[in-house]
Write an enzyme that holds these catalytic residues in place. Structure first.
Site, PDB file in Angstrom:
ATOM      1  N   SER A  37       0.890  -1.203   0.040  1.00  0.00           N
ATOM      2  CA  SER A  37       0.045  -0.084   0.055  1.00  0.00           C
ATOM      3  C   SER A  37       1.003   1.128   0.258  1.00  0.00           C
ATOM      4  O   SER A  37       1.908   1.330   0.490  1.00  0.00           O
ATOM      5  CB  SER A  37      -0.840   0.027   1.287  1.00  0.00           C
ATOM      6  OG  SER A  37      -1.606   1.241   1.163  1.00  0.00           O
ATOM      7  N   LYS A  42      -4.961  -6.289   3.678  1.00  0.00           N
ATOM      8  CA  LYS A  42      -4.930  -5.167   2.667  1.00  0.00           C
ATOM      9  C   LYS A  42      -6.179  -4.992   2.307  1.00  0.00           C
ATOM     10  O   LYS A  42      -6.502  -3.846   2.098  1.00  0.00           O
ATOM     11  CB  LYS A  42      -4.044  -5.675   1.513  1.00  0.00           C
ATOM     12  CG  LYS A  42      -3.854  -4.735   0.450  1.00  0.00           C
ATOM     13  CD  LYS A  42      -3.444  -3.357   0.704  1.00  0.00           C
ATOM     14  CE  LYS A  42      -3.397  -2.474  -0.506  1.00  0.00           C
ATOM     15  NZ  LYS A  42      -4.315  -1.844  -1.151  1.00  0.00           N
ATOM     16  N   HIS A  97      -7.784  -2.836   4.641  1.00  0.00           N
ATOM     17  CA  HIS A  97      -7.350  -1.546   4.504  1.00  0.00           C
ATOM     18  C   HIS A  97      -7.906  -0.714   3.489  1.00  0.00           C
ATOM     19  O   HIS A  97      -8.340   0.459   3.714  1.00  0.00           O
ATOM     20  CB  HIS A  97      -5.703  -1.633   4.144  1.00  0.00           C
ATOM     21  CG  HIS A  97      -4.932  -0.230   3.644  1.00  0.00           C
ATOM     22  ND1 HIS A  97      -5.240   0.111   2.583  1.00  0.00           N
ATOM     23  CD2 HIS A  97      -4.210   0.518   4.191  1.00  0.00           C
ATOM     24  CE1 HIS A  97      -4.619   1.149   2.131  1.00  0.00           C
ATOM     25  NE2 HIS A  97      -3.814   1.507   3.455  1.00  0.00           N
ATOM     26  N   ASN A  98      -8.091  -1.342   2.304  1.00  0.00           N
ATOM     27  CA  ASN A  98      -8.965  -0.630   1.326  1.00  0.00           C
ATOM     28  C   ASN A  98     -10.380  -0.297   1.784  1.00  0.00           C
ATOM     29  O   ASN A  98     -10.751   0.740   1.374  1.00  0.00           O
ATOM     30  CB  ASN A  98      -8.947  -1.499   0.018  1.00  0.00           C
ATOM     31  CG  ASN A  98      -7.699  -1.324  -0.503  1.00  0.00           C
ATOM     32  OD1 ASN A  98      -6.425  -1.255   0.093  1.00  0.00           O
ATOM     33  ND2 ASN A  98      -7.465  -1.080  -1.874  1.00  0.00           N
ATOM     34  N   GLU A 102      -9.890   2.750   3.778  1.00  0.00           N
ATOM     35  CA  GLU A 102      -9.685   3.844   3.007  1.00  0.00           C
ATOM     36  C   GLU A 102     -10.956   4.216   2.289  1.00  0.00           C
ATOM     37  O   GLU A 102     -10.896   5.541   2.159  1.00  0.00           O
ATOM     38  CB  GLU A 102      -8.451   3.234   1.870  1.00  0.00           C
ATOM     39  CG  GLU A 102      -8.236   4.115   0.814  1.00  0.00           C
ATOM     40  CD  GLU A 102      -7.574   3.278  -0.406  1.00  0.00           C
ATOM     41  OE1 GLU A 102      -6.406   2.871   0.032  1.00  0.00           O
ATOM     42  OE2 GLU A 102      -8.119   3.369  -1.404  1.00  0.00           O
TER      43      GLU A 102
HETATM   44  C1  6PG Z   1      -3.098   1.426  -1.835  1.00  0.00           C
HETATM   45  C2  6PG Z   1      -4.470   1.496  -2.617  1.00  0.00           C
HETATM   46  C3  6PG Z   1      -4.481   0.748  -3.711  1.00  0.00           C
HETATM   47  C4  6PG Z   1      -5.745   0.831  -4.629  1.00  0.00           C
HETATM   48  C5  6PG Z   1      -6.247   2.232  -5.310  1.00  0.00           C
HETATM   49  C6  6PG Z   1      -7.235   1.847  -6.252  1.00  0.00           C
HETATM   50  O1  6PG Z   1      -3.289   0.919  -0.523  1.00  0.00           O
HETATM   51  O2  6PG Z   1      -1.928   1.639  -2.442  1.00  0.00           O
HETATM   52  O3  6PG Z   1      -5.507   1.176  -1.794  1.00  0.00           O
HETATM   53  O4  6PG Z   1      -3.965  -0.517  -3.791  1.00  0.00           O
HETATM   54  O5  6PG Z   1      -5.999  -0.248  -5.383  1.00  0.00           O
HETATM   55  O6  6PG Z   1      -6.243   3.111  -4.573  1.00  0.00           O
HETATM   56  O7  6PG Z   1      -8.343   1.552  -5.318  1.00  0.00           O
HETATM   57  P1  6PG Z   1      -9.889   1.607  -5.663  1.00  0.00           P
HETATM   58  O8  6PG Z   1      -9.968   1.673  -7.398  1.00  0.00           O
HETATM   59  O9  6PG Z   1     -10.586   0.282  -5.315  1.00  0.00           O
HETATM   60  O10 6PG Z   1     -10.529   2.980  -5.154  1.00  0.00           O
END
Ligand code: 6PG
Length: 627
Positions: A295, A350, A353-354, A357
């Site tokens: 990430s 992970k 995490h997303n 996010e």
């Molecule tokens: C990270 C981000 C990355 C993610 C992109 C697109 O941790 O660096 O989470 O892995 O894939 O930001 O995410 P989305 O297209 O699902 O918003």
């Protein structure tokens, strides 16, 4: 990377000669293992007795200590027969990744004639025979044919040592390229691969190498076999390709070229279930598989991402020096990379995490909308967000502050962007995993579905004409109340994210360490924040942050503002799904007697699904004929 080069082989194969020459060629110290035998061994050998394993144990441990000592200063060459694998294991104990083996191999006759043709040298054939009988061929050694001249042997050793890469990077997309540059900037000898697709992807690795001086020593390939053969064994190959079937196709393309104990690392946002399947499949082929979340986006991959590897612990130990070196560092200088746990747990966290996010991004989008409804223009919104830095510092707050400042000509760019959110699916998986595990990650699903609602732009335009909303600017709230609502919702977001990890850890028996996970998310990753810093310590005391005094106090303090902000937005038809859900969730999870009794009655009424009773804790199920 500093290395200890062990030159090994049976008596008479020329270890000392080659070892000395190699050390001189590489300008590193030379040590003859025979100089480190204890007196008892020397006397035993002088009396014509062969040493046994017990005699050798102390001696080998001495040489291992010498090797470790030398590694603190420089590389070095140590010669030692090291005929058995268990001897080599002692010699390389805890320094396996800094150890190279050179095996000087020849036939019995070659060596017997060579030794006995020298003046004043005689080796009884019995001794040489027992040496050959004891020799266990080393798996991961550079094997040299002693029929070559010493000069050519040294030349070939240098070529194989210097011209093989330590780490392979497969897939030169945005993240793959940044990771290559990061590895090279940290002094690692790497091989880079990108497929050849006529007219579409041609000379990608070669052109990338030419673009950056730090890659001048790196090797570029578009042929898989040449790429794999350029790597020292056990090979370490990190895949940075799209999650999904591509990973499986790449694995099948690699397999014919791999050797036992090679390691494949999947650095994509792969599904944790698929990682478990790949781990088991490759284990049956003698190949180690590590799934790791990475990430931090393009900049993070270049300067230091947060890395979340899991799977085979022994294999992790072999790639740890690389991943931990290139990862971001926490405030104590420790790598934001740790062995997360077994199977696909690394990519599971992970995925979570997303999910966290998505919510952090949604909350920032919502508070920005409220600030706009208060009459602030993008510059003013940026100033307000900037003023929150001390209370709610995070990478996402920081970039959103910048986003509102960004102009295109005299206009704010953000006001020109189409309000339809995309996604690559990770937040989707988090919602599915929550449903499968029965964990109420209601903010994550709310943020995900907010993206889906945004996607129906045409329908939203159509319906907004049909349904007049009562947007007024009579929002009776302050920016500080909005900040407190933001802080409140972020706590609930992090509670839900770690709850999901905790429940998965229990269900899959992963025994995950929440504090360590929070620690590797304090830098390098997208959700890094001061709140995450706080959680590192909190998770040392509890797995449920809503039971921790500090967070109870914060939630109690911020809740009144949150309720006021959510109510005002509701009354003004301002959509704030995540902020609203945060309050609803807390009310739900703190309600002593929920409305689920009515659900149970309904289920029993039409489906005889039975119910438990408050006045009977025996666990007995009841059914009532409600008619
Ligand atoms: C990270 C981000 C990355 C993610 C992109 C697109 O941790 O660096 O989470 O892995 O894939 O930001 O995410 P989305 O297209 O699902 O918003």
């Amino acid at each position: 990377m500093k290395k200890v080069i062990f030159v090994m082989g049976v008596s008479g194969c020329g270890k000392s000669t080659i070892g000395n020459l190699l050390a001189k060629e590489l300008s590193i110290p030379f040590f003859d293992g025979d100089d480190y035998h204890p007196k008892s061994n020397i006397e035993k050998m002088a009396s014509g007795q062969a040493l046994n394993d017990q005699d050798r144990q102390g001696w080998l441990e001495t040489l291992n200590a010498l090797a470790k000592q030398q590694l603190k200063i420089n590389s070095c060459v140590i010669v030692c027969s090291a005929l058995k694998q268990k001897y080599r294991t002692i010699l390389s104990d805890t320094i396996e990744d800094e150890t190279e083996w050179i095996h000087l191999a020849g036939t019995f006759n070659q060596i017997f004639e060579r030794v006995n043709s020298r003046a004043n040298h005689f080796m009884p054939s019995e001794l040489l025979k027992s040496q050959f009988e004891t020799l266990e061929h080393p798996e991961n050694a550079i094997t040299m044919d002693i029929s070559l001249t010493p000069e050519n042997i040294i030349k070939k050793i240098k070529h194989d040592l210097m011209n093989t890469s330590e780490f392979g990077l497969f897939g030169l997309g945005v993240m793959g390229k940044s990771l290559c540059r990061n590895l090279a900037n940290n002094g690692f000898k790497i091989s880079m691969f990108n497929r050849h697709v006529e007219g579409v992807e041609v000379d990608v690795a070669k052109n990338f190498k030419a673009q950056y001086t730090e890659l001048s020593q790196s090797k570029a390939f578009d042929d898989i076999g040449e790429f794999v053969n350029s790597l020292q064994q056990p090979r370490r190959i990190m895949l940075m390709v799209n999650a999904g079937k591509t990973i499986d196709y790449v694995i099948e393309d690699l397999l014919p070229h791999l050797s036992e104990n090679d390691i494949i690392i999947d650095g994509g946002n792969s599904n944790y279930k698929k990682t478990k399947e790949r781990y088991d499949y490759l284990k049956s082929k003698g190949i180690h598989f590590i799934g790791t979340g990475v990430s931090g986006g393009e900049e993070g991959a270049l300067k230091g991402p947060s890395i979340m590897p899991s799977g085979d612990k022994d294999a992790y130990d072999k790639v740890a020096p690389f991943l931990e070196t290139i990862s971001a560092k926490d405030k104590n200088g420790l790598p934001c990379c740790t062995y997360v746990g077994p199977e696909g747990s690394g990519q599971f966290i992970k995925m979570v995490h997303n999910g966290v996010e998505y919510v952090e991004m949604q909350l920032l989008a919502e508070v920005s909308t409220i600030l706009e409804a208060l009459g602030q223009n993008p510059d003013e919104i940026s100033q307000t967000l900037e003023s929150w830095h001390n209370s709610a510092s995070s990478y996402l707050l920081e970039i959103t502050t910048s986003i509102f400042k960004k102009k295109e000509g005299n206009d704010w760019l953000v006001k020109k962007i189409l309000d339809k959110a995309g996604n690559k699916g990770t937040g989707n998986w988090t919602t599915i995993a929550s449903a499968e595990l029965g964990v109420p990650s209601t903010l994550i699903s709310s943020a995900l579905f907010s993206r889906y609602i945004s996607f129906y732009k045409d329908e939203r335009l159509q319906l907004s004409d049909l349904f007049n909303t009562e947007k007024t600017s009579a929002l009776n709230i302050t920016t500080n109340e909005i900040l407190e609502a933001f802080q409140f919702a972020r706590i609930i977001n992090h509670y839900q994210g770690f709850k999901l990890i905790s429940e998965a850890s229990i269900k899959f028996e992963w025994h995950l360490n929440l504090s360590e996970i929070a620690r590797i998310w304090t830098n390098g990753c997208i959700i890094r924040s001061t709140l995450m810093e706080e959680l590192v310590g909190v998770f040392k005391e509890t797995t449920n942050i809503l039971t921790h005094t500090d967070f109870i106090n914060q939630v109690q303090k911020f809740k009144p503002s949150t309720k006021k902000v959510v109510s005002e937005c509701l009354l003004n038809d301002l959509t704030t799904p995540a902020l609203s859900e945060a309050v609803q969730f807390l009310n739900g999870i703190t309600t002593q007697y929920a409305s689920a009794n009515v659900i149970q009655a309904q289920r029993d009424y039409f489906g005889a699904h039975t119910y438990l009773r408050l006045d009977d804790n025996s666990g007995k199920s009841y059914h009532t004929n409600w008619i």
